[in-house]
Design an enzyme around this catalytic site. Sequence first.
Site, PDB file in Angstrom:
ATOM      1  N   SER A   7      -8.685 -43.696 -20.251  1.00 51.18           N
ATOM      2  CA  SER A   7      -8.314 -42.297 -20.040  1.00 51.18           C
ATOM      3  C   SER A   7      -9.294 -41.614 -19.105  1.00 51.18           C
ATOM      4  CB  SER A   7      -8.286 -41.550 -21.373  1.00 51.18           C
ATOM      5  OG  SER A   7      -8.138 -40.159 -21.148  1.00 51.18           O
ATOM      6  N   HIS A  30      -4.811 -44.034 -17.602  1.00 52.66           N
ATOM      7  CA  HIS A  30      -4.210 -43.094 -18.530  1.00 52.66           C
ATOM      8  C   HIS A  30      -4.547 -41.668 -18.110  1.00 52.66           C
ATOM      9  CE1 HIS A  30      -2.247 -42.328 -22.412  1.00 52.66           C
ATOM     10  NE2 HIS A  30      -3.097 -41.325 -22.549  1.00 52.66           N
ATOM     11  N   ASP A  32      -4.102 -37.781 -19.072  1.00 52.25           N
ATOM     12  CA  ASP A  32      -3.767 -36.848 -20.152  1.00 52.25           C
ATOM     13  C   ASP A  32      -3.451 -35.473 -19.580  1.00 52.25           C
ATOM     14  OD1 ASP A  32      -4.153 -38.398 -22.621  1.00 52.25           O
ATOM     15  OD2 ASP A  32      -6.230 -38.568 -21.943  1.00 52.25           O
ATOM     16  N   MET A  34      -2.289 -31.732 -20.401  1.00 54.74           N
ATOM     17  CA  MET A  34      -2.234 -30.766 -21.513  1.00 54.74           C
ATOM     18  C   MET A  34      -1.983 -29.369 -20.958  1.00 54.74           C
ATOM     19  SD  MET A  34      -5.533 -32.084 -23.707  1.00 54.74           S
ATOM     20  CE  MET A  34      -5.979 -33.809 -23.753  1.00 54.74           C
ATOM     21  N   HIS A  63       0.560 -39.225 -19.873  1.00 52.96           N
ATOM     22  CA  HIS A  63       0.831 -38.771 -21.246  1.00 52.96           C
ATOM     23  C   HIS A  63       0.983 -37.249 -21.230  1.00 52.96           C
ATOM     24  CE1 HIS A  63      -1.002 -38.404 -25.589  1.00 52.96           C
ATOM     25  NE2 HIS A  63       0.222 -37.936 -25.523  1.00 52.96           N
ATOM     26  N   MET A  65       1.305 -33.961 -22.874  1.00 48.53           N
ATOM     27  CA  MET A  65       1.102 -33.157 -24.080  1.00 48.53           C
ATOM     28  C   MET A  65       1.462 -31.721 -23.737  1.00 48.53           C
ATOM     29  SD  MET A  65      -2.400 -34.951 -25.477  1.00 48.53           S
ATOM     30  CE  MET A  65      -2.842 -35.747 -23.928  1.00 48.53           C
ATOM     31  N   MET A 136      -0.568 -41.816 -31.793  1.00 48.68           N
ATOM     32  CA  MET A 136      -1.856 -41.140 -31.698  1.00 48.68           C
ATOM     33  C   MET A 136      -2.689 -41.411 -32.946  1.00 48.68           C
ATOM     34  SD  MET A 136      -1.928 -39.593 -28.770  1.00 48.68           S
ATOM     35  CE  MET A 136      -3.405 -38.594 -29.033  1.00 48.68           C
ATOM     36  N   GLY A 141      -5.314 -33.417 -27.911  1.00 50.69           N
ATOM     37  CA  GLY A 141      -5.874 -32.186 -27.366  1.00 50.69           C
ATOM     38  C   GLY A 141      -7.276 -32.320 -26.819  1.00 50.69           C
ATOM     39  N   GLY A 144     -12.864 -37.943 -27.362  1.00 51.77           N
ATOM     40  CA  GLY A 144     -14.082 -38.169 -28.139  1.00 51.77           C
ATOM     41  C   GLY A 144     -13.968 -37.959 -29.630  1.00 51.77           C
ATOM     42  N   ASP A 174      -3.709 -44.545 -29.080  1.00 47.57           N
ATOM     43  CA  ASP A 174      -4.589 -43.645 -28.324  1.00 47.57           C
ATOM     44  C   ASP A 174      -5.369 -42.773 -29.298  1.00 47.57           C
ATOM     45  OD1 ASP A 174      -5.792 -41.805 -26.639  1.00 47.57           O
ATOM     46  OD2 ASP A 174      -3.934 -40.999 -25.825  1.00 47.57           O
TER      47      ASP A 174
END
Length: 214
Positions: A7, A30, A32, A34, A63, A65, A136, A141, A144, A174
């Site tokens: 990611s 990957h 992300d 958002m 991905h 979101m 998930m 969101g 880490g 993920d």
Amino acid sequence: MVKISPSILSADFANLERDIQRISTADYVHVDVMDGMFVPNITIGIPVVKAIRPVTALPLDVHLMIVQPGRYVRQFCEAGADLVTMHVEADTEENLRAAIDAVHSAGKRAGVVVKPGTSAEAVRPYIRDVELVLVMTVEPGFGGQSFMADQMGKVRAVREMIDAFNPACELEVDGGVGPDTFRACIDAGANVLVAGSAVYGAEDIPARIRLLRG
């Protein structure tokens, strides 16, 4: 073979091209996305996907979101996404089916995603029509977060569905995937692992990618 999808949420955004090159031995990149509404964070979008497409030969695993992902799937495909995944919680089944069809009509692969609080059964309506299911193992969101081992039962349930109805479909996990948790994911049936900080935080990134492949 287990595939690794690092990611870029854990990359240095001021040196994104460099950090994408650092994961060249992986299988996917990957991305992300958002929107600050579906999840309480805002990351990157279509312009960044378009910008990174020329700097890597790896497939872009995007991905989404975001709420009502069907509004944007075509643009993400045009920007260079190879695989677009969207949350079953983000819209109605009718709209998600239309979004999956839009991805396929653009010649790309589509997938569905479930949050930790969503049951495996939520992917059943889409299982024959997608190329990937993403489970998930953290709340979406933020990067880490700690791995949620209690999601392995869901991974196993989705694996059973895939084997029964769409054996070519990939199963991705993920969230909190790293040296201490990757084996549980593989044992539960996952064949694609997303890892952010576990990859980018390693002193030897190619060695870490090899390790996570099992």
